[in-house]
Motif scaffolding. Structure first.
Motif, PDB file in Angstrom:
ATOM      1  N   GLN A 146      11.471   2.308  -3.897  1.00  0.00           N
ATOM      2  CA  GLN A 146      10.263   3.060  -3.589  1.00  0.00           C
ATOM      3  C   GLN A 146       9.255   3.098  -4.732  1.00  0.00           C
ATOM      4  OE1 GLN A 146       9.226   3.952  -0.692  1.00  0.00           O
ATOM      5  NE2 GLN A 146       7.319   4.709  -1.640  1.00  0.00           N
ATOM      6  N   PRO A 147       9.662   3.310  -5.998  1.00  0.00           N
ATOM      7  CA  PRO A 147       8.660   3.336  -7.082  1.00  0.00           C
ATOM      8  C   PRO A 147       7.864   2.040  -7.184  1.00  0.00           C
ATOM      9  CG  PRO A 147      10.736   4.242  -7.837  1.00  0.00           C
ATOM     10  CD  PRO A 147      11.008   3.647  -6.490  1.00  0.00           C
ATOM     11  N   PHE A 148       8.493   0.913  -6.863  1.00  0.00           N
ATOM     12  CA  PHE A 148       7.801  -0.373  -6.944  1.00  0.00           C
ATOM     13  C   PHE A 148       6.899  -0.582  -5.733  1.00  0.00           C
ATOM     14  CE2 PHE A 148      11.557  -0.635  -9.561  1.00  0.00           C
ATOM     15  CZ  PHE A 148      11.060  -1.206 -10.716  1.00  0.00           C
ATOM     16  N   ARG A 149       7.322  -0.065  -4.601  1.00  0.00           N
ATOM     17  CA  ARG A 149       6.461  -0.125  -3.425  1.00  0.00           C
ATOM     18  C   ARG A 149       5.229   0.750  -3.607  1.00  0.00           C
ATOM     19  NH1 ARG A 149      11.472  -0.094   0.911  1.00  0.00           N
ATOM     20  NH2 ARG A 149      11.259  -2.280   1.545  1.00  0.00           N
ATOM     21  N   ALA A 150       5.376   1.814  -4.372  1.00  0.00           N
ATOM     22  CA  ALA A 150       4.274   2.763  -4.579  1.00  0.00           C
ATOM     23  C   ALA A 150       3.255   2.269  -5.600  1.00  0.00           C
ATOM     24  CB  ALA A 150       4.841   4.112  -5.013  1.00  0.00           C
ATOM     25  N   MET A 151       3.515   1.135  -6.240  1.00  0.00           N
ATOM     26  CA  MET A 151       2.591   0.625  -7.258  1.00  0.00           C
ATOM     27  C   MET A 151       1.286   0.111  -6.663  1.00  0.00           C
ATOM     28  SD  MET A 151       4.964  -1.517  -9.933  1.00  0.00           S
ATOM     29  CE  MET A 151       6.070  -0.697 -11.096  1.00  0.00           C
ATOM     30  N   GLY A 152       1.266  -0.123  -5.354  1.00  0.00           N
ATOM     31  CA  GLY A 152       0.052  -0.641  -4.725  1.00  0.00           C
ATOM     32  C   GLY A 152      -0.150  -2.126  -4.944  1.00  0.00           C
ATOM     33  N   LYS A 153       0.926  -2.848  -5.266  1.00  0.00           N
ATOM     34  CA  LYS A 153       0.832  -4.294  -5.521  1.00  0.00           C
ATOM     35  C   LYS A 153       1.521  -5.115  -4.427  1.00  0.00           C
ATOM     36  CE  LYS A 153       0.736  -3.631 -10.551  1.00  0.00           C
ATOM     37  NZ  LYS A 153       1.367  -3.999 -11.853  1.00  0.00           N
ATOM     38  N   LYS A 154       1.823  -4.470  -3.301  1.00  0.00           N
ATOM     39  CA  LYS A 154       2.475  -5.113  -2.154  1.00  0.00           C
ATOM     40  C   LYS A 154       3.878  -5.618  -2.478  1.00  0.00           C
ATOM     41  CE  LYS A 154       0.498  -6.925   1.230  1.00  0.00           C
ATOM     42  NZ  LYS A 154      -0.134  -7.850   2.214  1.00  0.00           N
ATOM     43  N   TYR A 155       4.510  -5.025  -3.502  1.00  0.00           N
ATOM     44  CA  TYR A 155       5.891  -5.378  -3.776  1.00  0.00           C
ATOM     45  C   TYR A 155       6.780  -4.900  -2.627  1.00  0.00           C
ATOM     46  CZ  TYR A 155       4.431  -6.107  -8.669  1.00  0.00           C
ATOM     47  OH  TYR A 155       3.815  -6.542  -9.817  1.00  0.00           O
ATOM     48  N   PHE A 156       7.692  -5.759  -2.206  1.00  0.00           N
ATOM     49  CA  PHE A 156       8.697  -5.424  -1.187  1.00  0.00           C
ATOM     50  C   PHE A 156       8.039  -4.933   0.104  1.00  0.00           C
ATOM     51  CE2 PHE A 156      10.433  -4.536  -5.484  1.00  0.00           C
ATOM     52  CZ  PHE A 156      11.281  -5.637  -5.555  1.00  0.00           C
ATOM     53  N   ASP A 157       6.947  -5.589   0.448  1.00  0.00           N
ATOM     54  CA  ASP A 157       6.203  -5.258   1.657  1.00  0.00           C
ATOM     55  C   ASP A 157       6.944  -5.772   2.890  1.00  0.00           C
ATOM     56  OD1 ASP A 157       3.475  -4.169   2.488  1.00  0.00           O
ATOM     57  OD2 ASP A 157       3.543  -6.064   3.567  1.00  0.00           O
ATOM     58  N   VAL A 158       6.723  -5.121   4.013  1.00  0.00           N
ATOM     59  CA  VAL A 158       7.375  -5.533   5.264  1.00  0.00           C
ATOM     60  C   VAL A 158       6.919  -6.932   5.673  1.00  0.00           C
ATOM     61  CG1 VAL A 158       7.692  -4.980   7.709  1.00  0.00           C
ATOM     62  CG2 VAL A 158       7.615  -3.144   6.019  1.00  0.00           C
ATOM     63  N   PHE A 159       5.670  -7.254   5.403  1.00  0.00           N
ATOM     64  CA  PHE A 159       5.147  -8.598   5.664  1.00  0.00           C
ATOM     65  C   PHE A 159       4.473  -9.091   4.379  1.00  0.00           C
ATOM     66  CE2 PHE A 159       5.353  -6.826   9.956  1.00  0.00           C
ATOM     67  CZ  PHE A 159       5.971  -7.862  10.642  1.00  0.00           C
ATOM     68  N   PRO A 160       5.255  -9.609   3.436  1.00  0.00           N
ATOM     69  CA  PRO A 160       4.680  -9.983   2.140  1.00  0.00           C
ATOM     70  C   PRO A 160       3.642 -11.097   2.222  1.00  0.00           C
ATOM     71  CG  PRO A 160       6.955 -10.729   2.321  1.00  0.00           C
ATOM     72  CD  PRO A 160       6.706  -9.821   3.477  1.00  0.00           C
ATOM     73  N   PHE A 161       3.695 -11.908   3.274  1.00  0.00           N
ATOM     74  CA  PHE A 161       2.756 -13.021   3.403  1.00  0.00           C
ATOM     75  C   PHE A 161       1.881 -12.896   4.648  1.00  0.00           C
ATOM     76  CE2 PHE A 161       6.626 -14.811   1.301  1.00  0.00           C
ATOM     77  CZ  PHE A 161       6.098 -14.810   0.012  1.00  0.00           C
ATOM     78  N   GLY A 162       1.708 -11.654   5.110  1.00  0.00           N
ATOM     79  CA  GLY A 162       0.878 -11.426   6.279  1.00  0.00           C
ATOM     80  C   GLY A 162       1.613 -11.745   7.566  1.00  0.00           C
ATOM     81  N   CYS A 163       0.936 -11.503   8.692  1.00  0.00           N
ATOM     82  CA  CYS A 163       1.557 -11.782   9.987  1.00  0.00           C
ATOM     83  C   CYS A 163       0.466 -11.944  11.035  1.00  0.00           C
ATOM     84  CB  CYS A 163       2.528 -10.667  10.383  1.00  0.00           C
ATOM     85  SG  CYS A 163       1.715  -9.103  10.775  1.00  0.00           S
ATOM     86  N   GLU A 164       0.883 -12.317  12.229  1.00  0.00           N
ATOM     87  CA  GLU A 164      -0.059 -12.571  13.317  1.00  0.00           C
ATOM     88  C   GLU A 164      -0.241 -11.360  14.230  1.00  0.00           C
ATOM     89  OE1 GLU A 164      -0.272 -17.064  14.444  1.00  0.00           O
ATOM     90  OE2 GLU A 164       1.836 -16.485  14.554  1.00  0.00           O
ATOM     91  N   PHE A 165       0.361 -10.240  13.854  1.00  0.00           N
ATOM     92  CA  PHE A 165       0.248  -9.035  14.662  1.00  0.00           C
ATOM     93  C   PHE A 165      -0.836  -8.117  14.105  1.00  0.00           C
ATOM     94  CE2 PHE A 165       4.898 -10.102  14.732  1.00  0.00           C
ATOM     95  CZ  PHE A 165       4.888 -10.686  15.973  1.00  0.00           C
ATOM     96  N   THR A 166      -1.457  -7.340  14.971  1.00  0.00           N
ATOM     97  CA  THR A 166      -2.430  -6.348  14.535  1.00  0.00           C
ATOM     98  C   THR A 166      -1.688  -5.122  14.011  1.00  0.00           C
ATOM     99  OG1 THR A 166      -2.541  -5.229  16.680  1.00  0.00           O
ATOM    100  CG2 THR A 166      -4.029  -7.120  16.334  1.00  0.00           C
ATOM    101  N   LYS A 167      -2.423  -4.262  13.342  1.00  0.00           N
ATOM    102  CA  LYS A 167      -1.829  -3.018  12.827  1.00  0.00           C
ATOM    103  C   LYS A 167      -1.236  -2.198  13.969  1.00  0.00           C
ATOM    104  CE  LYS A 167      -3.110   1.384  10.675  1.00  0.00           C
ATOM    105  NZ  LYS A 167      -4.234   2.219  10.170  1.00  0.00           N
TER     106      LYS A 167
END
Length: 728
Positions: free
Chosen positions: A634-655
């Motif tokens: 969680q501390p690394f996800r909270a950095m705002g740098k997209k670390y450990f993001d659910v879709f680190p390279f984007g996706c074809e779905f809308t929000k």
């Protein structure tokens, strides 16, 4: 089918199939490549003919026939139909798959597949009964072993090169080379064979062994009306467990080495961690330290992996070129070039030869025994291809010719060698390759990236046959040199505590996917001295009956036997099993199991005398829980740098689609586990107003203005699912 110089060209698919049926006397083994490289039009037309004419015997031999998502109720339709129209617009269905799903294949049509989309045929009797388990390197042989006439048909890209029409196997060079190797033997045995190409210029024109001339085909179907978009495989969400596995794997990869990974969330997790290591190294090292990876596995990481940036970079060697390799290329990780010349590759590995050529480095190259004492024509042309000799030079009667000047290729003459080094060498090595693949499939942005590359950039990613990629046989010296420090990373479903891994089927024999190339990579990892096999296993899976361990005491099915054990990685850690005795293997695997199941595993291992009676699991491995690793990340996800993001390279779905998908999955899970409680909560929601925050999601589900009673109930259900998942 016979010796020929030119194929027969058609612009009408019905004429193609007329040709095939007449040539094969109505008895056809119809081979198609895995996944993307199939021809919808030829496959559907030949199936239509067989369906309408029971005297045609058709056997379809392929793997992974791609299917658009379908729905079984109105709620699923509201979610999936707009996606189908957006992501898979213009893509046909395979009629034989539609009938297979309905149990309606005619008796004169059989299907044989060596690989399925994971879990897609668990309950399909015909698919289960007609699966053939075969190493990927043996599939071409097995297709050609069919006891009837063989047709191999695939989609190709078309391009004019130096005034000559050329074709590229593009997304599926994997089996073409193998099948062509068996054609002479098949013909000698009296079999008929047709090689059919269908031009689809939606495919990027890929280079390497994928490129062939028109004389490679018997039939070519070329009509822009038959060109279709490429089937997209949208990104899967990367879970916390996936990210933890990827993080552990990333520390086992050594700079200057080679990498094989597959498609899906685990591949994305590995790529994301490797990019973090290369582009945000301080944060990467901190996460290794804070999560205890250095403390637990530092010695192993120091020995076979690393924590620093990729200065030399990695070379990608993979049967499946996935979009994660493109992300690694963009992130400066995949960049180590390899060359198709043993002597060049050996000296590059030794650091004697670099991409920038010097007089001394070329002299060292030419001093190799294979080029002595006199440089032959084939050697000269090979070295020129890789930039060692300048363009424009030619070889003639044991001389290098530069206009009116001739240089003898007798390298024993010191003065002559000096003249060659002073006047004939190039500035840098050329035609290096940073990744070799056999086939590819991925999301639309992956295809766009490949298509938008220049030819020179696309040539960095060469396509070749699976027999080249998945084994060393045939060119062992070169392939071993290229694949130095290889990390072959594969996924399994279940691991027993003694090291057996099940990857493709359940213990009752139910096929989940297929062995594909996994065993090939297992073998290579043990054949190359500095290579390692890394098997990824999610330690726990959620079922309708609660969590279940994927680390088990024993299991009634094996894909990778225990004598080929190496490294196993779960979300909780790394188990280095190579060369270890049973009690060490058992202890290491229990250490990386979910702690909710460790005591049971420990008890069974002791009862089976695989662990001493007084053995205790070390305290540092006793806190393996999903909530613990989530908290640590969680501390690394909270950095705002997209670390450990659910879709680190984007996706074809809308929000909205992402939120709805997650909410509805959680709702279904709760219905499975706590049906009464969930139904009562839903009933309560029926009596309350729909929150305003739900409107964007309801609009996406076409429920913002419900008409009849059914739509009003569905609207309340969606709002309840959103509320229960904390989205509104």
């Amino acid at each position: 089918m016979s010796e020929h110089n030119k194929p027969t060209y058609y612009t009408d698919v019905t004429k193609v199939v007329d040709h095939i049926i007449e040539a094969f006397d109505k008895k056809i083994a119809f081979g198609m490549p895995i996944a993307l490289g199939k021809s919808y039009q030829i496959a559907n037309e030949i199936y239509r003919r067989a369906k309408s004419d029971p005297t045609i015997e058709l056997t379809i031999i392929t793997a992974l026939s791609l299917e658009k998502p379908t729905w079984s109720n109105d709620l699923e339709r509201r979610m999936l139909q707009p996606l189908r129209e957006r992501v898979w617009k213009g893509i046909p269905d395979f009629d034989y798959m539609l009938d297979l799903r309905k149990g309606a294949l005619p008796p004169n049509v059989k299907m044989k597949e060596f690989y399925y989309k994971a879990g897609s045929v668990k309950n399909d009797p015909m698919a289960q009964q007609n699966h053939y388990s075969s190493n990927y390197t043996h599939v071409g042989r097995d297709i050609m072993n069919e006891d009837c006439n063989v047709l191999y048909c695939h989609a190709v890209a078309k391009k004019e090169i130096d005034g000559k029409v050329c074709y590229s196997d593009s997304c599926n060079a994997d089996l073409s080379l193998d099948i062509k190797k068996f054609i002479p033997e098949a013909k000698a045995a009296g079999k008929k064979f047709l090689h059919v190409g269908h031009v689809n210029n939606s495919l990027p024109f890929m280079y390497g062994d994928a490129v062939v001339g028109e004389d490679d085909y018997d039939i070519i179907l070329d009509n822009p009306e038959y060109e279709t978009p490429l089937f997209s495989v949208p990104k899967a969400p990367v879970t916390t467990a996936d990210h933890m596995i990827g993080l552990h794997v990333s520390s086992l990869v050594q700079d200057g080495g080679s990498l094989q990974i597959g498609i899906g969330s685990l591949g994305d997790a590995i790529a994301s961690a490797l990019i973090m290591r290369n582009t945000a190294n301080a944060d990467y090292k901190k996460v290794l330290e804070d999560l205890g990876i250095n403390e637990k596995y530092g010695t192993l990481v120091d020995h076979i992996g690393g924590r620093d940036t990729f200065d030399e970079g990695l070379y990608g060697t993979t049967e499946m070129l996935v979009d994660a390799f493109i992300e690694l290329y963009k992130g400066g990780v995949i960049k180590r070039k390899v060359y198709g010349n043993i002597e060049i590759q050996r000296l590059v590995n030794e650091g004697v030869l670099t991409e920038t050529l010097t007089r001394d480095s070329v002299k060292a190259l030419l001093s190799q025994e294979s080029f002595q004492p006199i440089l032959k024509k084939g050697d000269f042309e090979g070295l020129q291809h890789y930039g060692v000799f300048k363009e424009g030079l030619t070889w003639d009667d044991y001389a290098i010719v530069d206009g009116d000047t001739r240089y003898s290729t007798d390298l024993r003459d010191g003065a002559n060698l000096d003249a060659i080094l002073d006047n004939c060498i190039g500035e840098s090595l050329t035609n290096g390759v940073i990744a070799h693949g056999g086939f590819f499939i991925g999301p639309n942005q992956f295809y766009d990236t490949l298509r938008n590359m220049s030819d020179d950039e696309r040539k960095l990613f060469e396509m070749t046959g699976v027999a080249v990629l998945n084994q060393l046989y045939g060119d062992e010296k070169l392939r071993t040199l290229q694949r130095r420090k290889a990390r072959f990373v594969n996924a399994g479903m279940i691991v027993s505590v003694v090291g057996n891994i099940a990857s493709d089927a359940l213990e009752n024999g139910t096929v989940i996917s297929g062995v594909g190339g996994q065993y090939n990579f297992v073998s290579m990892a043990h054949a190359i001295d500095d290579a390692r096999l890394i098997m990824m296993i999610r330690a726990v899976k959620e079922t309708a009956n609660g969590p279940k361990s994927n680390v088990v005491f024993n299991y009634g099915y094996t894909t990778v036997p225990r004598h080929l054990k190496d490294i196993v990685v779960t979300e909780y850690g790394i188990a280095d099993l190579r060369g270890k005795v049973d009690h060490e293997v058992v202890a290491a695997l229990i250490n990386v199991a979910d702690s909710r199941f460790q005591d049971e595993l420990l008890e069974k291992a002791k009862k089976a005398k695989k662990l001493p009676p007084d053995y205790e699991i070390p305290a540092e491995y006793r806190n393996n829980y999903p909530e613990v690793i989530a908290k640590r990340l969680q501390p690394f996800r909270a950095m705002g740098k997209k670390y450990f993001d659910v879709f680190p390279f984007g996706c074809e779905f809308t929000k909205e689609e992402l939120v709805l998908g997650r909410s509805l999955r959680e709702f279904k899970s709760k219905m499975d586990k706590q049906k009464i409680k969930t139904v009562m909560g839903l009933a309560k929601q029926m009596l309350t107003a729909v929150p305003a925050e739900a409107q964007p999601y309801l609009k996406r589900m076409q429920l913002d203005h419900p008409g009849d009673f059914k739509e009003k109930v569905t609207r309340k259900l969606v709002a309840f699912a959103l509320k229960e998942s904390g989205q509104i």
